[in-house]
Design a protein around this motif. Structure first.
Motif, short mmCIF file in Angstrom:
data_model
loop_
_atom_site.label_atom_id
_atom_site.label_comp_id
_atom_site.label_asym_id
_atom_site.label_seq_id
_atom_site.Cartn_x
_atom_site.Cartn_y
_atom_site.Cartn_z
N ASP A 101 0.83 -1.21 0.00
CA ASP A 101 0.00 0.00 0.00
C ASP A 101 0.86 1.26 0.00
N GLU A 105 1.63 5.54 -4.79
CA GLU A 105 1.19 6.85 -4.31
C GLU A 105 -0.27 6.81 -3.85
N ASP A 106 -1.12 6.13 -4.61
CA ASP A 106 -2.52 6.07 -4.19
C ASP A 106 -2.86 4.83 -3.39
N GLY A 107 -1.85 4.05 -3.08
CA GLY A 107 -2.08 2.87 -2.24
C GLY A 107 -2.82 1.77 -2.98
#
Ligand SMILES: [Fe+2]
Ligand SMILES: [Fe+2]
Lengths: 144, 355
Positions: A101, A105-107
């Protein structure tokens, strides 16, 4: 031998996870949440209730939209994670859900209704999900 | 002379106390998770007063004893001041998810580290020691100020104090377990972290502690999975992160409750957020912020040593960006998202600039 990803595979993991408390590590106690797994074009819905994984089943986008959060990765990343668990008995440090995650960057986990409170459940119950996937080391697995 | 009361050989037993009871016939039944606080919200025992006039420490639902002493001038005695919709649940969850810093961390996986890496880890552990004291002390002060009628919310804070004690001890244990020790204190408790304790209102405290402070710390602990150098450190940070997510949940749910119950306090809450965000921007309270010494320690750890500092710093910036985003979304979830659209908050600009 169960194939990942499949309903049978998840069902076998669920049985292993529920049948042996030693697989529930410290900090992985009671947990109440529903989550979705988006694996390529397959969808699965998992439900934890108290100390057990109550259900895991094949699902669809509409149903996943009702869950607390969805873990979504390209199928190759899912397979790499499952393979790693098979090889090491549990996820090695770069393949834990939390590491994966943080690596993007956005997991990999997001709330379908974009509610951070619900997304935070992924952090709050992280150990249960990790223990669940770690339990798959005891399931003979073939990657699709 | 004996002080024992002399009882005549024949006397009538006064059992009038047996006739004084709260609602009788309660039959709470355990559910799938055992007999929880949620399961005992039966009959009038589940009734929460909007305003509590209980100054005697009377358990909610017990019969009144008129002559009881006034033991507590509870300053938190209005439901909206402290309440949240899932207090019973958070409390039970906290109880059932406790872990032991002595036995649940695989301490045997610690190995000697290069000096710079050990020093960076020990610096962070020193910093967290300071922070965890505040995180335990502050809610502790508010427990005794809260009417026993709101026992569920109080109990969540009681377990938070336990959680913070464990966090404090686990970082201390780590600092003393691998050839290093504690470093010079960071002084964080004299900045924003310490100012949490200056709050004069519970919600002011909760906004500063649960939303701003612990929200930032939650991201840091999660990051521990990346900068931890061994299984022991990674586990330590991961387990702390779970607890922290629960503390943050208290803040979000309380703010939600308050926003719905007393919308007129919106401006006041926004002022608390203004203050906290000023600190997020300046990086004073935020250990992953640009100005703090802790940022350097984090960059050393994320890079894997001084020689990879730049690489570590780049990773830190990515996580810092994520921290801002999660903070904004948490505040939105709590019902105060407007500030990110109407130009009041400096965070969106800061977030855009960090791309
Ligand atoms: Fe803490
Ligand atoms: Fe905390």
């Amino acid at each position: 031998m169960a194939v990942f990803p499949s309903k049978e595979w998840f069902e076998e993991v669920r049985e292993v996870y529920n049948s042996d408390r030693s697989l529930h590590s410290g900090g992985g106690g009671a947990c109440d949440t529903t989550a979705g797994f988006s694996i390529g074009d397959r969808r699965y819905r998992i439900e934890f209730a108290g100390l057990e994984c109550a259900e895991v089943r094949e699902s669809n986008d509409a149903e996943l939209a009702e869950t607390d959060f969805i873990i979504e990765m390209p199928i190759e990343s899912w397979k790499a994670m499952v393979r790693d668990v098979q090889e090491n008995g549990k996820a090695s440090s770069s393949q834990t859900l939390n590491s994966l995650d943080l690596g993007l960057e956005d997991g990999i986990a997001h709330s379908p209704v974009d509610d951070q409170y619900k997304q935070d459940l992924f952090y709050r119950y992280n150990q249960n999900f990790q223990d669940f996937f770690n339990a798959s080391s005891r399931v003979e697995t073939t990657l699709e | 002379m004996s002080e024992a009361v002399e009882i005549p050989e024949e006397h009538d037993l006064d059992t009038s106390w047996m006739e004084n009871m709260g609602e009788w016939g309660a039959n709470a039944r355990p559910g799938k998770r055992g007999l929880t606080l949620a399961d005992i919200q039966v009959g009038s025992y589940g009734d929460l007063p909007e305003v509590s006039d209980n100054m005697t420490g009377r358990p909610r639902g017990a019969a009144v004893r008129p002559e009881a002493y006034r033991v507590g001038a509870y300053s938190v005695h209005t439901l909206s001041e402290i309440w949240l919709d899932n207090a019973e649940y958070l409390y039970e969850e906290a109880l059932q998810r406790q872990w032991s810093s002595a036995t649940d961390i695989p301490w045997h996986t610690l190995e000697p580290l290069p000096d710079d890496v050990e020093e960076a880890e020990c610096f962070l552990c020193t910093f967290f020691n300071e922070v965890e004291f505040v995180a335990g002390d502050v809610p502790a002060r508010w427990i005794a100020k809260t009417t026993p009628d709101y026992l569920e919310a109080r109990n969540v804070l009681v377990v938070q104090v336990m959680d913070e004690a464990r966090h404090m001890d686990v970082f201390r244990k780590r600092a003393l377990a691998n050839g290093g020790g504690l470093m010079r204190m960071s002084g964080a408790t004299s900045g924003f972290v310490g100012s949490i304790d200056l709050a004069r209102d519970f919600t002011e405290m909760s906004t500063r502690l649960h939303i701003s402070g612990e929200g930032a710390v939650l991201t840091m602990f999660r990051m521990g999975e990346l900068f931890g150098q061994n299984e022991a450190e990674k586990t330590m940070y991961r387990l702390c992160a779970q607890d922290e997510a629960r503390h943050v949940a208290f803040g979000v749910m309380h703010l939600r409750f308050l926003a719905a119950a007393e919308p007129e306090r919106g401006e006041e809450i926004n002022c608390y957020l203004d203050e906290a965000e000023g600190q997020l921007i300046s990086g004073q309270q935020n250990p992953a912020g640009a100005l703090a010494e802790t940022s350097e320690a984090l960059a050393v750890l994320l890079g894997g040593g001084m020689q990879h500092y730049d690489e570590g710093h780049k990773k830190l910036l990515v996580i810092r960006r994520r921290q801002l985003k999660e903070y904004m979304k948490r505040v939105m979830s709590a019902g105060f998202g407007e500030r990110f659209e109407n130009g009041r908050s400096p965070i969106p600009e800061r977030y855009a600039a960090s791309a």
